[in-house]
Write a protein that holds these residues in place. Structure first.
Motif, PDB file in Angstrom:
ATOM      1  N   HIS A   1       1.713  -3.846  -5.806  1.00  0.00           N
ATOM      2  CA  HIS A   1       3.111  -3.476  -6.069  1.00  0.00           C
ATOM      3  C   HIS A   1       3.440  -2.154  -5.376  1.00  0.00           C
ATOM      4  CE1 HIS A   1       3.760  -6.408  -9.503  1.00  0.00           C
ATOM      5  NE2 HIS A   1       2.422  -6.409  -9.385  1.00  0.00           N
ATOM      6  N   GLN A   2       4.637  -2.088  -4.862  1.00  0.00           N
ATOM      7  CA  GLN A   2       5.136  -0.871  -4.252  1.00  0.00           C
ATOM      8  C   GLN A   2       5.597   0.121  -5.304  1.00  0.00           C
ATOM      9  OE1 GLN A   2       4.529  -0.500  -1.248  1.00  0.00           O
ATOM     10  NE2 GLN A   2       5.817  -1.690   0.169  1.00  0.00           N
TER      11      GLN A   2
ATOM     12  N   SER B   1       8.341   1.853  -4.714  1.00  0.00           N
ATOM     13  CA  SER B   1       9.794   1.712  -4.636  1.00  0.00           C
ATOM     14  C   SER B   1      10.112   0.639  -3.609  1.00  0.00           C
ATOM     15  CB  SER B   1      10.456   3.037  -4.242  1.00  0.00           C
ATOM     16  OG  SER B   1      10.156   3.351  -2.886  1.00  0.00           O
TER      17      SER B   1
ATOM     18  N   SER C   1       9.550   1.888  -0.112  1.00  0.00           N
ATOM     19  CA  SER C   1       8.258   2.482   0.225  1.00  0.00           C
ATOM     20  C   SER C   1       7.920   2.234   1.690  1.00  0.00           C
ATOM     21  CB  SER C   1       7.169   1.870  -0.665  1.00  0.00           C
ATOM     22  OG  SER C   1       5.897   2.327  -0.277  1.00  0.00           O
TER      23      SER C   1
ATOM     24  N   ASP D   1       4.816   2.109   3.045  1.00  0.00           N
ATOM     25  CA  ASP D   1       3.525   1.506   3.361  1.00  0.00           C
ATOM     26  C   ASP D   1       2.975   0.724   2.174  1.00  0.00           C
ATOM     27  OD1 ASP D   1       2.974   3.629   1.709  1.00  0.00           O
ATOM     28  OD2 ASP D   1       1.868   4.787   3.196  1.00  0.00           O
ATOM     29  N   LEU D   2       1.934  -0.087   2.476  1.00  0.00           N
ATOM     30  CA  LEU D   2       1.225  -0.875   1.479  1.00  0.00           C
ATOM     31  C   LEU D   2      -0.154  -1.192   2.046  1.00  0.00           C
ATOM     32  CD1 LEU D   2       2.474  -3.799  -0.683  1.00  0.00           C
ATOM     33  CD2 LEU D   2       0.428  -4.118   0.709  1.00  0.00           C
TER      34      LEU D   2
END
Length: 322
Positions: free
Chosen positions: A6-7, A9, A12, A14-15
């Motif tokens: 999960h991000q 926001s 966001s 990056d992940l």
């Protein structure tokens, strides 16, 4: 293996995700098994603040070594102590309180294996006896001062003294400083011999009274009864005491203002109303003075270890009579 990432926001920047999973296989060794639980755990109240625990040593299953024992109190998950022996004294406790204990054994494996728990409980003894005052000095007493023969019924609980006069102690005449002046009759040279005094007091639970102390001021002599039983005879002759019996001796100062202390059997008390009855006698019919005051105090609480009586003696061989 299923993973959701999960991000922080919706915007966001990056992940990332990665994962590894590893294991060891094989049959557990002896040192991987927990020890047996401690045996024969006992909890014994030693005092109002201490409980002693004791148990038999545990065995480790299959060649391991028992390294020690964890002690838990009242269902806690953190040990209150860790010991290597087979006993422990838990101190700083509260009087008259139930405590439960669990003791586990652990071995020297890394990480250690902990056994199932052995359980026991005990209640600490009562705290120090509490002091209580049943009759204070200067208390109000019912009294009979008409020179009559009151007999014996006046000493007991069932007697109705509602027709008597009453007043605070010190009661008497001739010494000065009396709170209540009583009558000695119409003839100062031939005074009434016996003056009678009664006072009721209440005991909520007589079984809790451990000791009774009676302090007596008398001029010249007195006999004291608790619930109809004679408990004190002070400066009075032996044998039967009648309403014309004089004291054993006529006293002066400092005896006239001396307080005499006596221990009284608390087993004479009953739940509810109790009565102290006192007859005071002069040293002669022409005595110039008479005084009376009394206090009754005690200690209450369940018996502690120190209050418990010793075991009865064994059979005694009668002495040889020659």
């Amino acid at each position: 293996v299923a993973v959701e990432v999960h991000q922080g926001s919706a915007g966001s920047s990056d992940l990332s995700f990665d994962l590894s999973l590893s294991a060891t296989t094989g049959t557990p060794t002896a040192d991987d098994l927990p020890p047996d639980p401690p045996g024969g755990l006992s909890a014994t109240a030693f005092s109002d603040t201490q409980i002693n625990l004791g148990w038999t040593a545990s065995a480790d299953n299959g060649g391991g070594v028992v390294a020690g024992y964890n002690i838990y109190r009242n269902g806690g998950t953190t040990p209150i102590a860790t010991v290597t022996g087979t006993s422990y004294s838990d101190t700083g406790l509260t009087a008259s309180t139930l405590y439960s204990y669990s003791v586990t054994a652990f071995d020297n494996a890394v990480p250690a294996n902990e056994s199932a728990a052995a359980n026991a409980s005990a209640t600490t003894l009562s705290g120090p006896p509490a002091a209580v005052t049943y009759i204070n000095t200067g208390s109000s007493w019912s009294y009979l001062d008409n020179g009559s023969n009151a007999g014996t019924a006046w000493r007991g609980l069932g007697f109705n003294d509602s027709g008597w006069a009453s007043g605070p102690a010190r009661l008497g005449y001739g010494n000065g400083g009396e709170a209540t002046l009583i009558s000695f009759g119409p003839n100062a040279a031939n005074k009434y011999v016996t003056s009678y005094f009664r006072k009721n007091f209440t005991v909520a639970d007589a079984s809790q009274v451990q000791s009774l102390t009676l302090d007596l001021l008398r001029d010249d002599g007195a006999v004291v009864y608790l619930n109809g039983t004679e408990v004190v005879r002070s400066n009075m002759p032996g044998g039967s005491i009648g309403y014309t019996t004089l004291s054993a001796t006529a006293i002066g100062e400092p005896e006239e203002s001396t307080w005499y202390t006596f221990s009284v059997n608390p087993a004479l008390l009953v739940n509810g109303t109790n009565v102290v009855a006192v007859e005071v006698h002069p040293g002669s019919a022409g005595s110039s003075d008479l005084s009376f005051d009394l206090s009754l105090t005690g200690t209450t609480g369940p018996p502690t270890a120190a209050d418990r009586p010793p075991a009865p003696p064994g059979r005694r061989t009668p002495p040889t009579v020659t």
